[in-house]
Design a protein around this motif. Structure first.
Motif, PDB file in Angstrom:
ATOM      1  N   ASP A  54      19.511  24.797 -35.992  1.00  0.00           N
ATOM      2  CA  ASP A  54      19.272  26.212 -36.266  1.00  0.00           C
ATOM      3  C   ASP A  54      19.917  26.658 -37.573  1.00  0.00           C
ATOM      4  OD1 ASP A  54      21.978  26.454 -35.735  1.00  0.00           O
ATOM      5  OD2 ASP A  54      21.719  27.598 -33.878  1.00  0.00           O
ATOM      6  N   GLY A  55      20.825  25.867 -38.125  1.00  0.00           N
ATOM      7  CA  GLY A  55      21.411  26.165 -39.424  1.00  0.00           C
ATOM      8  C   GLY A  55      22.463  27.241 -39.434  1.00  0.00           C
ATOM      9  N   TYR A  68      31.522  30.485 -50.323  1.00  0.00           N
ATOM     10  CA  TYR A  68      30.282  30.893 -50.983  1.00  0.00           C
ATOM     11  C   TYR A  68      30.618  31.288 -52.418  1.00  0.00           C
ATOM     12  CZ  TYR A  68      32.220  35.395 -49.504  1.00  0.00           C
ATOM     13  OH  TYR A  68      33.053  36.457 -49.286  1.00  0.00           O
ATOM     14  N   PRO A  69      29.671  31.096 -53.340  1.00  0.00           N
ATOM     15  CA  PRO A  69      29.938  31.466 -54.735  1.00  0.00           C
ATOM     16  C   PRO A  69      29.892  32.972 -54.930  1.00  0.00           C
ATOM     17  CG  PRO A  69      27.711  30.602 -54.501  1.00  0.00           C
ATOM     18  CD  PRO A  69      28.370  30.441 -53.165  1.00  0.00           C
ATOM     19  N   MET A 116      25.491  25.204 -44.528  1.00  0.00           N
ATOM     20  CA  MET A 116      24.824  26.101 -43.599  1.00  0.00           C
ATOM     21  C   MET A 116      23.470  26.500 -44.197  1.00  0.00           C
ATOM     22  SD  MET A 116      27.249  26.139 -41.346  1.00  0.00           S
ATOM     23  CE  MET A 116      26.842  27.439 -40.186  1.00  0.00           C
ATOM     24  N   ALA A 117      22.554  26.972 -43.355  1.00  0.00           N
ATOM     25  CA  ALA A 117      21.195  27.278 -43.810  1.00  0.00           C
ATOM     26  C   ALA A 117      21.145  28.467 -44.751  1.00  0.00           C
ATOM     27  CB  ALA A 117      20.290  27.535 -42.602  1.00  0.00           C
ATOM     28  N   ASP A 118      22.175  29.325 -44.750  1.00  0.00           N
ATOM     29  CA  ASP A 118      22.181  30.478 -45.648  1.00  0.00           C
ATOM     30  C   ASP A 118      22.840  30.174 -46.986  1.00  0.00           C
ATOM     31  OD1 ASP A 118      24.842  30.324 -44.955  1.00  0.00           O
ATOM     32  OD2 ASP A 118      24.942  32.280 -43.967  1.00  0.00           O
ATOM     33  N   GLY A 119      23.221  28.935 -47.227  1.00  0.00           N
ATOM     34  CA  GLY A 119      23.790  28.555 -48.506  1.00  0.00           C
ATOM     35  C   GLY A 119      25.303  28.523 -48.530  1.00  0.00           C
ATOM     36  N   SER A 136      17.385  22.144 -47.131  1.00  0.00           N
ATOM     37  CA  SER A 136      17.547  23.111 -48.215  1.00  0.00           C
ATOM     38  C   SER A 136      18.841  22.913 -48.998  1.00  0.00           C
ATOM     39  CB  SER A 136      17.518  24.541 -47.663  1.00  0.00           C
ATOM     40  OG  SER A 136      16.273  24.816 -47.052  1.00  0.00           O
ATOM     41  N   TYR A 137      19.935  22.640 -48.288  1.00  0.00           N
ATOM     42  CA  TYR A 137      21.242  22.544 -48.925  1.00  0.00           C
ATOM     43  C   TYR A 137      21.955  21.271 -48.480  1.00  0.00           C
ATOM     44  CZ  TYR A 137      20.658  27.512 -50.022  1.00  0.00           C
ATOM     45  OH  TYR A 137      20.182  28.719 -50.485  1.00  0.00           O
ATOM     46  N   ALA A 138      22.932  20.897 -49.295  1.00  0.00           N
ATOM     47  CA  ALA A 138      23.817  19.784 -48.957  1.00  0.00           C
ATOM     48  C   ALA A 138      25.209  20.155 -49.444  1.00  0.00           C
ATOM     49  CB  ALA A 138      23.347  18.479 -49.590  1.00  0.00           C
TER      50      ALA A 138
END
Length: 374
Positions: free
Chosen positions: A124-125, A95-96, A74-77, A27-29
């Motif tokens: 698990d992220g 985080y933004p 992380m999996a939550d962005g 989902s994210y990088a």
């Protein structure tokens, strides 16, 4: 999906980047970027990969980051950042928040003179781990996802490196441990207090490292000098079959490093497509290989590829992130090429007709049993 990739990319001398990691679910990088046109300031950048089009969000802090800072998505962005200040290693989640960057401090680890490095993203992220390797042992730390800041998970004998997750829950972690002059891959069980068991020992005198593993199929990619010199090999977790070292993965004057395995091939390790980074004097490009195909496809990499990073879709499409001046956040999709169809073996010579033997006179000795016979 992918391991940490340390690479420097440039387009017209304007932008450099160091470190690129992708979450296990794709989902994210995140990477660390230096905009040389804006005063050579380093700052983290988060990529969103699961939408219709990839896009990047800069996450600059109150002051520029050091070029050796580590970042992990992380999996939550959010993005984990690892900063080193003398012998202390501090961690925070970025985080933004509109035009600014929010920061949640997580605490620090005093590792002394030991090297401390982030491990690849946990499946698990929600957790992040790091290892502090010294001459007398290695400390395994949970640096994000704990209840009270960084937590010491285990102290391991030997100097550990690498880091490959063996399951989709974030419990089983493989590390390459150097001990008594030899390097062997071991498994650390994070739910049993860091209990360590051996994973690879091809011979007693060989150095056996684990490079990649796929939880769906059990396919593992290793590097070992058991054949006489360092070779890439493959095997299957839990299988009694020996590790194999394909000749097609030996290239003259080129280094080959696997970085992604096709997921979703449950119980079909030989069908998994494997992406490889190929480095030679002529440059860097991509290789695609399957254990069953025994053929290495060599393909050009997209311009600006963040070399050594990428992930497969279950359908067999390789997604390669790249950044250029015209496309600062983009993904090139490369379908896995089909393997050549081997020529059928020549038909056996037709045997001469034999005179039927009555069943009562047929010999019943010297026969090979057929599977399923009783």
């Amino acid at each position: 999906m992918t391991a940490l990739a340390i690479e420097t990319a440039a387009e017209g001398g304007a932008v450099r980047s160091a470190g690129f990691a992708i979450t296990a679910d794709g989902s994210y990088a995140a990477r660390l970027v230096c905009d040389e046109g804006g005063g050579a300031a380093w700052f983290p950048e988060r990529w969103t990969l699961d939408g219709p089009e990839p896009y990047a969000v800069p996450l600059p802090g109150n002051q520029p980051e050091e070029p050796d800072a580590g970042v992990l998505p992380m999996a939550d962005g959010r993005v984990l950042i690892h900063r080193r200040i003398a012998d202390r290693h501090s961690f925070a989640l970025l985080y933004p928040t509109g035009p600014a960057t929010g920061e949640l401090p997580l605490g620090a680890v005093d590792a002394g003179t030991d090297d401390l490095t982030l491990l690849p993203p946990s499946p698990d992220g929600s957790c992040a781990y790091a290892i502090a390797a010294g001459p007398d042992g290695t400390a395994l730390w949970l640096v994000a996802g704990g209840a009270f800041g960084p937590e010491l998970v285990a102290r391991l004998r030997g100097r550990c490196s690498g880091g490959v997750w063996l399951d989709r829950t974030g419990r089983m972690l493989a590390l390459d441990r150097e001990l008594d002059g030899r390097t062997k891959a071991v498994v650390v069980d994070l739910e049993r207090g860091g209990e360590v068991t051996e994973l690879l020992q091809i011979t007693e005198d060989s150095d056996d490292r684990l490079l990649l593993a796929d939880a769906d199929s059990g396919l593992i990619l290793i590097r070992s000098d058991a054949p006489g010199h360092d070779r890439l090999g493959w095997g299957v977790l839990g299988s009694a079959l020996p590790v194999r070292f394909p000749e097609c993965l030996r290239l003259a004057d080129a280094a080959i490093t696997p970085f992604a395995v096709q997921p979703g091939q449950v119980l079909m390790p030989e069908s998994c497509a494997v992406a490889l980074r190929i480095d030679a004097a002529a440059g860097t490009w991509v290789g695609v290989w399957r254990p069953a195909g025994r053929h290495l496809h060599q393909l050009p990499a997209p311009q600006g590829w963040l070399a050594g990073s990428g992930l497969w879709t279950p359908e067999g499409v390789l997604r390669l992130p790249y950044a250029t001046e015209a496309s600062p956040c983009a993904v090139h999709e490369l379908p896995a090429p089909p393997d050549p169809v081997p020529a059928p073996p020549p038909a056996p010579a037709k045997p001469a007709a034999a005179r039927p033997v009555p069943l009562g006179q047929a010999p019943l000795t010297g026969r090979r049993p057929v599977p399923g016979d009783r």
